[in-house]
Design a protein around this motif. Structure first.
Motif, PDB file in Angstrom:
ATOM      1  N   THR A 181       0.580  -1.150   0.081  1.00  0.00           N
ATOM      2  CA  THR A 181       0.013   0.124  -0.049  1.00  0.00           C
ATOM      3  C   THR A 181       1.136   1.221   0.007  1.00  0.00           C
ATOM      4  O   THR A 181       1.778   1.543   0.841  1.00  0.00           O
ATOM      5  N   VAL A 182       0.771   2.136  -0.908  1.00  0.00           N
ATOM      6  CA  VAL A 182       1.305   3.363  -1.082  1.00  0.00           C
ATOM      7  C   VAL A 182       0.727   4.536  -0.664  1.00  0.00           C
ATOM      8  O   VAL A 182      -0.710   4.659  -1.242  1.00  0.00           O
ATOM      9  N   LEU A 183       1.132   5.632  -0.323  1.00  0.00           N
ATOM     10  CA  LEU A 183       0.573   6.997   0.013  1.00  0.00           C
ATOM     11  C   LEU A 183       1.586   7.701  -0.690  1.00  0.00           C
ATOM     12  O   LEU A 183       2.898   8.005  -0.634  1.00  0.00           O
ATOM     13  N   ILE A 184       0.839   8.757  -1.280  1.00  0.00           N
ATOM     14  CA  ILE A 184       1.485   9.817  -2.296  1.00  0.00           C
ATOM     15  C   ILE A 184       1.051  11.254  -1.875  1.00  0.00           C
ATOM     16  O   ILE A 184      -0.206  11.275  -1.905  1.00  0.00           O
ATOM     17  N   ILE A 185       1.670  12.163  -1.235  1.00  0.00           N
ATOM     18  CA  ILE A 185       1.274  13.325  -0.679  1.00  0.00           C
ATOM     19  C   ILE A 185       1.831  14.310  -2.010  1.00  0.00           C
ATOM     20  O   ILE A 185       2.821  14.451  -2.214  1.00  0.00           O
ATOM     21  N   THR A 256      -4.288   7.408   7.577  1.00  0.00           N
ATOM     22  CA  THR A 256      -4.199   6.125   7.780  1.00  0.00           C
ATOM     23  C   THR A 256      -5.616   5.477   8.051  1.00  0.00           C
ATOM     24  O   THR A 256      -5.752   4.109   7.745  1.00  0.00           O
ATOM     25  N   LYS A 257      -6.539   6.072   8.232  1.00  0.00           N
ATOM     26  CA  LYS A 257      -8.006   5.650   8.477  1.00  0.00           C
ATOM     27  C   LYS A 257      -8.458   5.073   6.910  1.00  0.00           C
ATOM     28  O   LYS A 257      -8.929   4.031   6.689  1.00  0.00           O
ATOM     29  N   SER A 264      -1.306   2.689  12.120  1.00  0.00           N
ATOM     30  CA  SER A 264      -0.231   2.102  11.311  1.00  0.00           C
ATOM     31  C   SER A 264       0.146   3.036  10.372  1.00  0.00           C
ATOM     32  O   SER A 264       0.345   4.144  10.434  1.00  0.00           O
ATOM     33  N   GLY A 265      -0.353   2.551   8.844  1.00  0.00           N
ATOM     34  CA  GLY A 265       0.012   3.333   7.943  1.00  0.00           C
ATOM     35  C   GLY A 265       0.368   2.890   6.683  1.00  0.00           C
ATOM     36  O   GLY A 265       0.351   1.620   6.558  1.00  0.00           O
ATOM     37  N   ALA A 266       0.846   3.521   5.581  1.00  0.00           N
ATOM     38  CA  ALA A 266       1.251   2.787   4.277  1.00  0.00           C
ATOM     39  C   ALA A 266       2.645   2.291   4.218  1.00  0.00           C
ATOM     40  O   ALA A 266       3.362   2.629   5.161  1.00  0.00           O
ATOM     41  N   ASP A 267       2.563   1.181   3.339  1.00  0.00           N
ATOM     42  CA  ASP A 267       3.977   0.548   3.466  1.00  0.00           C
ATOM     43  C   ASP A 267       5.086   1.632   3.045  1.00  0.00           C
ATOM     44  O   ASP A 267       6.356   1.607   3.350  1.00  0.00           O
TER      45      ASP A 267
END
Length: 383
Positions: A181-185, A256-257, A264-267
């Motif tokens: 799982t990726v998060l991009i800001i 994270t929700k 926790s959060g993104a990998d």
């Protein structure tokens, strides 16, 4: 062969672009002379345009901007082999390292202290950018294009290289593994391309966040992300570090929700804005043992909750420009692995006379008709 006069769009001061005639010598023995066909504008170009500086890098003499570029070979240096011909279509890798230091010899030439990068004022005399009719460039840093790859797509190989390099930076601990799982800001062009590379790397969920709903919607619609989340700016600008961290924690909780991993959060998280609050958010929004990649160029000094990273073993990894990426980028675009790549270019202006209009448009989020502005191209007509 004698020198010739060519026209260039030259920045003389804040928002002071002029079309100047400059003398271009024949190509050196190992150089190609190239008619520039396409240049897409980058955030650093806009900083120079609006401020005549980039952070603490000051422009001290007129300079042609532009570095995301492609063109066609019009003359070949005398010492080059038959590998090159007039009419070859090329993408330009515009950073020229020294090639002799230990950093270069180790393959990390993007970190070379002697790097000269087109449209950057860091080196003096400044290395002029690609918003010129014709330039000379070392053949070693020119990359041939397949016939079906457009000049516009080829210009996007430069920001795509930034995305390729930043995703490679997660390989050391496997944060960007298949199924991750990726998060991009930040949903600008680089953020979108990071999403594309995360998808090609096998990430199953790609969540992108921005203050601009149009950009997050675009990211999902065009396949650069699987989910978009709008995090609006705070009603009141935070002044103290405590206020900034409180906002960062609140934003991280929202993200994270959405990831489905509260607490926790993104990998892997890719911070593509450089803004202090966003970097702070990235630390809090990355899972224990994950990686935060700093892609955006922000202010030199930031206050960060380092203990929140250290105690959760969040690796904070820098990513600066790119090295050894163009062959991979050309293969990606040649095979059409990013189907909607060229849609990132939302506006095109033609000829040097329209470069000022292009910069004005690139500074906006929407045009007069309400259409989204992401990447602006300056296209040069054939002579």
């Amino acid at each position: 062969m004698s020198s010739k006069s060519v026209k260039a769009s030259v920045l003389h001061g804040v928002k002071d672009l002029r079309i100047d005639s400059v003398s271009l010598p024949p190509p050196g023995p190992l150089d190609l002379q190239i008619d520039v066909r396409s240049t897409t504008l980058c955030g650093s170009d806009l900083h120079y345009y609006h401020h005549y500086r980039l952070g603490d890098i000051l422009v001290n003499s007129p300079m042609a901007p532009g570095h995301e570029a492609s063109g066609i070979v019009t003359s070949v240096g005398d010492s080059l082999t038959s590998d090159w011909s007039v009419g070859d279509r090329v993408a330009l890798e515009v950073g020229l390292p020294c090639e002799n230091c230990d950093t270069c010899k180790g393959g990390q030439y993007n970190l070379c202290a002697g790097m000269r990068f087109r449209s950057s004022a860091k080196s003096t005399p400044h290395f002029w950018g690609t918003l010129q009719e014709t330039i000379n460039h070392p053949a070693k840093w020119c990359h041939k294009l397949p016939p079906h790859v457009s000049y516009a797509t080829a210009s996007l190989l430069e920001p795509l290289s930034v995305a390729i390099h930043s995703t490679r930076r997660t390989l050391r601990n496997g944060s960007l593994a298949p199924g991750s799982t990726v998060l991009i800001i930040g949903a600008g062009a680089v953020g979108l391309l990071v999403g594309a590379m995360a998808k090609l790397s096998g990430a199953s969920r790609i969540i992108i966040t921005d203050i601009n709903e149009g950009r997050t919607d675009f990211a999902v619609k065009e396949g650069f992300a699987t989910q978009g989340i709008v995090v609006p700016p705070p009603a009141k600008r935070p002044e103290t570090i405590e206020e900034k961290l409180a906002i960062a924690k609140e934003n991280a909780a929202t993200l994270t929700k959405a990831v489905g991993r509260e607490g926790s959060g993104a990998d892997a998280t890719f911070e593509c804005t450089g803004m202090e609050t966003c970097v702070q958010t990235g630390i809090y929004a990355t899972r224990p043992g994950g990686t935060l990649v700093l892609v955006g160029m922000g202010v030199p000094i930031q206050t960060l909750p380092i203990s929140a990273a250290a105690l959760r073993e969040v690796d904070i990894v820098g990513s600066f420009r790119y090295a050894n990426t163009y062959p991979a980028g050309i293969e990606i675009v040649s095979k059409g692995l990013i189907p909607n790549l060229e849609k990132i270019i939302t506006h095109t202006y033609h000829g040097l006379s329209q470069v000022g209009d292009a910069f004005s448009m690139a500074s906006r989020q929407r045009d007069d008709e309400g259409n989204l502005v992401i990447k602006v191209e300056c296209s040069m007509p054939e002579k």
